[in-house]
Design a protein around this motif. Structure first.
Motif, short mmCIF file in Angstrom:
data_model
loop_
_atom_site.label_atom_id
_atom_site.label_comp_id
_atom_site.label_asym_id
_atom_site.label_seq_id
_atom_site.Cartn_x
_atom_site.Cartn_y
_atom_site.Cartn_z
N ARG A 1 0.84 -1.21 0.00
CA ARG A 1 0.00 0.00 0.00
C ARG A 1 0.87 1.26 0.00
NH1 ARG A 1 -5.25 2.60 1.15
NH2 ARG A 1 -4.52 4.67 1.69
N LEU A 2 1.91 1.30 0.83
CA LEU A 2 2.77 2.49 0.91
C LEU A 2 3.56 2.70 -0.37
CD1 LEU A 2 4.01 2.17 4.61
CD2 LEU A 2 2.25 3.72 3.70
N HIS A 3 3.96 1.61 -1.02
CA HIS A 3 4.68 1.75 -2.31
C HIS A 3 3.72 2.21 -3.41
CE1 HIS A 3 8.66 0.48 -1.17
NE2 HIS A 3 8.18 -0.59 -0.57
N GLU A 4 2.50 1.67 -3.41
CA GLU A 4 1.54 2.08 -4.44
C GLU A 4 1.18 3.55 -4.29
OE1 GLU A 4 -1.77 -0.57 -3.90
OE2 GLU A 4 -0.78 -2.22 -4.93
N ASP A 5 1.08 4.02 -3.07
CA ASP A 5 0.75 5.43 -2.82
C ASP A 5 1.97 6.33 -2.95
OD1 ASP A 5 -1.81 4.61 -2.32
OD2 ASP A 5 -1.70 4.84 -0.15
N GLU A 6 3.12 5.69 -3.24
CA GLU A 6 4.40 6.40 -3.38
C GLU A 6 4.74 7.23 -2.16
OE1 GLU A 6 4.36 8.53 -7.06
OE2 GLU A 6 4.12 6.70 -8.24
#
Length: 191
Positions: free
Chosen positions: A184-189
């Motif tokens: 989730r944190l990577h997708e939200d950058e």
């Protein structure tokens, strides 16, 4: 636990008559699983184990609690309460050192991160919001173990005992939840 009582002579007021104003303070608490000598021994073991003076009362209370929990669970009392209490106190001292080392390592890691990056307050708040949203999206069981492990700083074993599930289940839930949060944190950058 059975305790022997000294017989009172004729010159001593009878118990329960109210004649002795210090009677309530002098009588040991019948519900206390540790007598004074056992408590002194527990304190000594904790102190010799390196537990700071300020933490000794908490350690003694932990030993009492474990003895009461043992009785409440229906298990029989240890044959030698004094020896059992000393071993529990020794284990608590080791746990105290492990927790202290864990906190020191965490502090070192945080200091290293602060040296490499100096995120602005805005970056930190964005990360906090993203983590909170990610936690909200997790299934209840996964969110529960993440909060207990990383926010309450409970070891996996304690979480498993408290939730009444095997340690492997806790580990599996943690792994799945952390992987989902990371994704989730990577997708939200955010990271």
């Amino acid at each position: 636990m059975l305790r022997g009582r000294a017989r009172r002579g004729p010159e001593t007021p009878r118990a329960g008559t109210g004649d002795d104003p210090l009677e309530a303070a002098a009588e040991p608490d019948e519900a206390d699983p540790l007598d004074a000598a056992q408590e002194r021994r527990v304190r000594a073991v904790l102190a010799l184990g390196g537990v700071p003076q300020a933490d000794l009362p908490d350690g003694v209370q932990q030993v009492r609690l474990r003895l009461l929990e043992r009785a409440a669970s229906g298990r029989e009392a240890p044959r030698d309460v004094s020896a059992w209490a000393a071993v529990v106190a020794s284990n608590l001292a080791m746990d105290w050192h492990r927790a202290k080392r864990r906190q020191e390592r965490l502090g070192e890691r945080l200091a290293a991160l602060r040296q490499h990056e100096h995120p602005s307050g805005e970056d930190t708040s964005v990360l906090s919001v993203a983590v909170a949203q990610g936690l909200d999206e997790l299934p209840d069981a996964q969110r529960q173990v993440v909060v207990l492990r990383f926010y309450a700083d409970l070891p996996v074993r304690s979480i498993a005992e408290q939730l009444g599930v095997p340690e492997g289940t806790v580990k599996s839930r943690l792994h799945t939840a952390v992987r989902a949060l990371r994704t989730r944190l990577h997708e939200d950058e955010v990271v």
